[in-house]
Design an enzyme around this catalytic site. Structure first.
Site, short mmCIF file in Angstrom:
data_model
loop_
_atom_site.label_atom_id
_atom_site.label_comp_id
_atom_site.label_asym_id
_atom_site.label_seq_id
_atom_site.Cartn_x
_atom_site.Cartn_y
_atom_site.Cartn_z
N GLY A 100 0.86 -1.20 0.00
CA GLY A 100 0.00 0.00 0.00
C GLY A 100 0.88 1.23 0.00
O GLY A 100 0.56 2.24 0.63
N GLY B 154 -0.60 4.63 -0.79
CA GLY B 154 -1.83 4.96 -0.04
C GLY B 154 -1.64 6.07 0.98
O GLY B 154 -0.54 6.59 1.21
N LEU C 241 -1.83 6.10 4.31
CA LEU C 241 -1.00 5.89 5.49
C LEU C 241 0.49 6.05 5.15
O LEU C 241 1.25 6.67 5.90
CB LEU C 241 -1.25 4.48 6.06
CG LEU C 241 -0.57 4.24 7.38
CD1 LEU C 241 -1.36 4.89 8.50
CD2 LEU C 241 -0.41 2.76 7.64
N ARG D 36 -0.14 -1.46 -6.59
CA ARG D 36 -0.63 -1.84 -7.92
C ARG D 36 -0.16 -0.91 -9.02
O ARG D 36 0.09 -1.33 -10.14
CB ARG D 36 -2.17 -1.81 -7.92
CG ARG D 36 -2.79 -3.01 -7.30
CD ARG D 36 -4.26 -2.77 -7.16
NE ARG D 36 -4.50 -1.51 -6.46
CZ ARG D 36 -5.69 -1.02 -6.18
NH1 ARG D 36 -6.77 -1.64 -6.56
NH2 ARG D 36 -5.83 0.11 -5.53
N LYS E 105 -4.57 -1.15 12.20
CA LYS E 105 -5.98 -1.22 12.54
C LYS E 105 -6.79 -0.69 11.35
O LYS E 105 -6.23 0.05 10.55
CB LYS E 105 -6.27 -0.43 13.82
CG LYS E 105 -5.56 0.90 13.89
CD LYS E 105 -6.39 2.14 13.96
CE LYS E 105 -7.55 2.31 13.09
NZ LYS E 105 -7.56 3.49 12.23
N LYS F 206 1.84 7.48 21.43
CA LYS F 206 1.84 8.94 21.64
C LYS F 206 2.52 9.20 22.99
O LYS F 206 2.24 8.51 23.98
CB LYS F 206 0.42 9.50 21.66
CG LYS F 206 -0.34 9.23 20.38
CD LYS F 206 -0.78 10.49 19.70
CE LYS F 206 -1.45 10.16 18.38
NZ LYS F 206 -1.29 11.17 17.35
N GLU G 225 -11.81 15.95 15.29
CA GLU G 225 -10.98 16.37 14.16
C GLU G 225 -11.80 17.33 13.30
O GLU G 225 -12.97 17.08 13.02
CB GLU G 225 -10.61 15.17 13.29
CG GLU G 225 -9.59 14.26 13.92
CD GLU G 225 -9.23 13.09 13.00
OE1 GLU G 225 -8.04 12.78 12.90
OE2 GLU G 225 -10.14 12.50 12.38
N HIS H 28 -8.16 3.46 19.24
CA HIS H 28 -7.51 4.58 19.93
C HIS H 28 -8.24 4.97 21.23
O HIS H 28 -7.62 5.17 22.27
CB HIS H 28 -7.46 5.82 19.03
CG HIS H 28 -6.83 5.57 17.68
ND1 HIS H 28 -5.89 4.60 17.46
CD2 HIS H 28 -7.02 6.19 16.49
CE1 HIS H 28 -5.52 4.64 16.18
NE2 HIS H 28 -6.20 5.58 15.58
C1 BG6 Z 1 -6.31 6.92 12.23
C2 BG6 Z 1 -7.72 7.02 11.69
O1 BG6 Z 1 -6.11 5.70 12.85
O2 BG6 Z 1 -6.09 7.95 13.17
C3 BG6 Z 1 -7.98 8.40 11.09
O3 BG6 Z 1 -7.89 6.04 10.70
C4 BG6 Z 1 -7.61 9.48 12.08
O4 BG6 Z 1 -9.33 8.53 10.69
C5 BG6 Z 1 -6.22 9.26 12.62
O5 BG6 Z 1 -7.69 10.72 11.41
C6 BG6 Z 1 -5.85 10.24 13.71
O6 BG6 Z 1 -4.51 10.06 14.04
P1 BG6 Z 1 -3.66 11.26 14.60
O7 BG6 Z 1 -2.37 10.67 15.00
O8 BG6 Z 1 -3.53 12.24 13.46
O9 BG6 Z 1 -4.44 11.82 15.72
#
Ligand code: BG6
Length: 481
Positions: free
Chosen positions: A10, A13, A15, A44, A151, A185, A219, A243
Site C-alpha cells: 500500500g 496509499g 498511510l 498496484r 488497525k 503517543k 478532528e 484509539h
Molecule cells: C487513524 C484514523 O487511525 O487515526 C484516522 O484512521 C484518524 O481517521 C487518525 O484521522 C488520527 O490520528 P492522529 O495521530 O492524526 O491523531
C-alpha cells in the site's frame, strides 16, 4: 541499528503518504535509521523507482524543510509493482530482497508493513506464505521477518479472530506487531509515570474521588479523500474500537508488575476486558451515532450511507477502582476543533464554609491533552482577589513544548523504532483486541436493530448532534470544552 528492509504494502496509499514516509524521513534526518536500510513500496500502480521517488518529493512534498538530506534518503527507496492477490509480484519482490541480502552479505531483518485497506490483509498474508517471503532469507528461521498490521484489525469479533488465526498460521506471536499508533503517543506513554510516580494522584484515582471521565477525539477534517475506506467502517471502528479504548485503558489500568512487555500488555488487556458490555437492546440508551451534513456527497461514499462520522458513548468499567464511574467518550469528524484529550472530573465538594458564597459548579478537573499542545492541566478553585469571598477556577498547566521544547517524536517514529528493535510493548495483543471487539460488535448489533432515524445529522464545524449533549445530560453532567 542493524540493516533492515521495510516493505510497505500500500505504498501509494494514505498511510504511507501521511504517516510512514514522514516518520521514516524524520528518523533518517535524526540519524536513527542506521547505515544500511532499504524501503520498498509494493503497490498496484506502475512506477519505476525513479518515478516513485519523484512522487514522494513532488506530489507528496516529503522533502519539507530537511531538504539537505533528501538525496541521501531517497536512494534507499525502491518500488515494486504487483497485485496483492497475484503471486508473480511477490516473486519479483523476493528476488529484489535477495539482492539486498547479497549486497549486505547477510540475511537482513525484513519488516512487512500492511498499510493497505484491511480487506486486502488476507490476500497479502496468504501470498507472503505461498511465496515463502514470510520465511525470510533462506535460513528456515522466521526470526528475520516481522509483520506490522494496521488497525482496524478485522471488522468485528469474528473477522478479527479469523485474521488472528491466519497470522498464527504464518508467523509466531513474537513476529507480529498489531499497530495502534495512539499507544505510542508520548502523552499516552506518560500516563503510567504520571499516575504511579506521583504519590499524590494514586490515592485519589478512584470512584471515591472521581465523578466521571470525559474522552474527546475531535478532528476538524472530514474523511480526507478516504471515502471508500471510511464508508465501510465508520468512526466507531476507525478510532473508537482502538484509539479511544486504549486511552480509556491508560486511565483505568492497574500498575503493571514491571515494565516488561508482557506485564504492561497484561495490565492493558485486563483494563479493556473490564469495560462493561452494552447489550444490543440498550445501545440506544448508551450510544449516540451521527453523520455530518454533506457526508453522503463525499467521493467514495454511498448516496444512502448509514455510516456514522460521530459517535458518543457512556461506558462503565467494572473494577474496584472505577465501578459506577461513568466514562463519556465522543469522537467525530468535521468537528469544531482539533482536540484529543481526557478529562477526569473530580467530585465537587462545596465545603460548608463557602456554601453561602456559592461554589463553582465544576471544581477540580484534570485534563490530559493528547494533542495538540500536549500537556496536563489541573483546574483548581481559588478566591478571586477582588472579592471578599467569591470563588473561581484557574488552571495550573504544564505543556511539553514549554518544558522540553519540540522533542516529541511522532508516534510512527516511535513505533517503527520499536519494531526494528523487536519491542512489542506498545503493540496490541490478541486478547486486548478480542475484548474491544466484543464490546464494539455488540454496539454494531444494536445499531442493526435500530431504525435508520437513530442516525442523527450534525452541522460540520460543531461539537456534534444535540443527542450527545443529552447522553451526558441524562446523568446531570455536561461536556466540558
Ligand atoms: C487513524 C484514523 O487511525 O487515526 C484516522 O484512521 C484518524 O481517521 C487518525 O484521522 C488520527 O490520528 P492522529 O495521530 O492524526 O491523531
Amino acid at each position: 541499528m542493524s540493516s533492515f528492509v521495510i516493505v510497505i504494502f500500500g505504498g501509494t496509499g494514505n498511510l504511507a503518504q501521511h504517516k510512514l514516509f514522514p516518520a521514516l524521513y524524520s528518523l533518517f534526518a535524526k540519524g536513527k535509521l542506521g547505515k544500511k536500510f532499504y524501503i520498498v513500496s509494493f503497490s498496484r500502480r506502475k512506477f519505476s523507482d525513479e518515478d516513485y521517488r519523484k512522487l514522494l518529493r513532488d506530489e507528496w512534498g516529503l522533502t519539507g524543510s530537511r531538504n539537505t538530506n533528501w538525496e541521501a534518503f531517497v536512494k534507499n527507496i525502491y518500488y515494486s509493482q504487483g497485485y496483492f492477490d497475484d503471486i508473480s509480484g511477490y516473486k519479483e519482490l523476493n528476488k529484489r530482497l535477495n539482492v539486498f541480502d547479497n549486497e549486505v552479505g547477510a540475511c537482513i531483518t525484513r519488516l512487512f508493513y500492511l498499510a493497505t485497506p484491511p480487506d486486502k490483509y488476507l490476500s497479502i498474508l496468504n501470498k507472503l506464505k505461498e511465496s515463502k517471503l514470510a520465511e525470510g532469507c533462506g535460513q528456515g528461521s522466521e526470526k528475520w521477518t516481522r509483520l506490522a498490521i494496521e488497525k482496524p484489525f478485522g471488522k468485528d469479533l469474528e473477522s478479527s479472530i479469523e485474521l488472528d488465526k491466519t497470522l498464527a498460521d504464518i508467523f509466531e506471536e513474537k513476529q507480529i506487531y498489531r499497530v495502534d499508533h495512539y499507544l505510542a503517543k508520548e502523552t499516552v506513554q506518560n500516563m503510567l509515570a504520571f499516575r504511579f510516580a506521583n504519590g499524590i494522584f494514586e490515592p485519589i484515582w478512584n470512584k471515591k474521588y472521581i465523578d466521571h471521565v470525559q474522552i474527546t477525539f475531535a478532528e476538524k477534517k472530514g474523511i480526507a479523500g478516504r471515502g471508500s475506506f471510511f464508508d465501510g467502517i465508520g468512526i466507531l471502528r476507525d478510532v473508537a474500537q482502538n484509539h479511544l479504548l486504549q486511552l480509556l485503558a491508560a486511565i483505568t489500568m492497574e500498575a503493571p508488575k514491571s515494565f516488561s512487555r508482557e506485564s504492561v500488555r497484561d495490565a492493558r488487556a485486563a483494563a479493556i476486558k473490564a469495560i462493561r458490555a452494552i447489550a444490543p437492546e440498550n445501545v440506544y440508551k448508551q450510544v449516540v451515532r451521527a453523520q455530518y451534513e454533506g457526508y453522503r456527497n463525499e467521493k467514495g461514499v454511498a448516496p444512502n450511507s448509514m455510516t456514522e462520522t460521530f459517535v458518543a458513548m457512556q461506558l462503565f468499567v467494572d473494577t474496584w477502582r472505577f465501578k459506577g464511574v461513568p466514562f463519556y467518550i465522543r469522537a467525530g469528524k468535521k468537528m469544531a476543533e482539533n482536540i484529543v484529550e481526557i478529562k477526569l472530573v473530580f467530585i465537587q465538594t462545596c465545603h460548608v464554609l463557602f456554601k453561602e458564597y456559592g461554589c463553582p459548579e465544576i471544581g477540580n478537573v484534570l485534563t490530559i491533552r493528547i494533542q495538540p499542545n500536549e500537556g496536563i492541566r489541573m483546574r483548581v478553585v481559588v478566591k478571586r482577589p477582588d472579592s471578599k469571598l467569591s470563588l473561581d477556577t484557574v488552571d495550573m498547566k504544564f505543556t511539553y513544548n514549554e518544558v522540553f521544547g519540540e522533542h516529541i517524536d511522532e508516534s510512527y517514529e516511535k513505533l517503527l523504532l520499536d519494531i526494528f528493535s523487536g519491542d512489542q510493548m506498545l503493540f496490541n495483543r490478541s486478547d486486548e483486541l478480542a475484548s474491544s471487539w466484543q464490546l464494539i460488535s455488540q454496539i454494531m448489533e444494536g445499531w442493526k436493530k435500530q431504525a435508520s432515524s437513530s442516525l442523527s445529522v450534525y452541522t460540520p464545524g460543531t461539537w456534534g448532534p444535540k443527542d450527545a449533549d443529552e447522553l451526558i445530560g441524562q446523568d446531570g453532567k455536561k461536556w466540558i470544552s
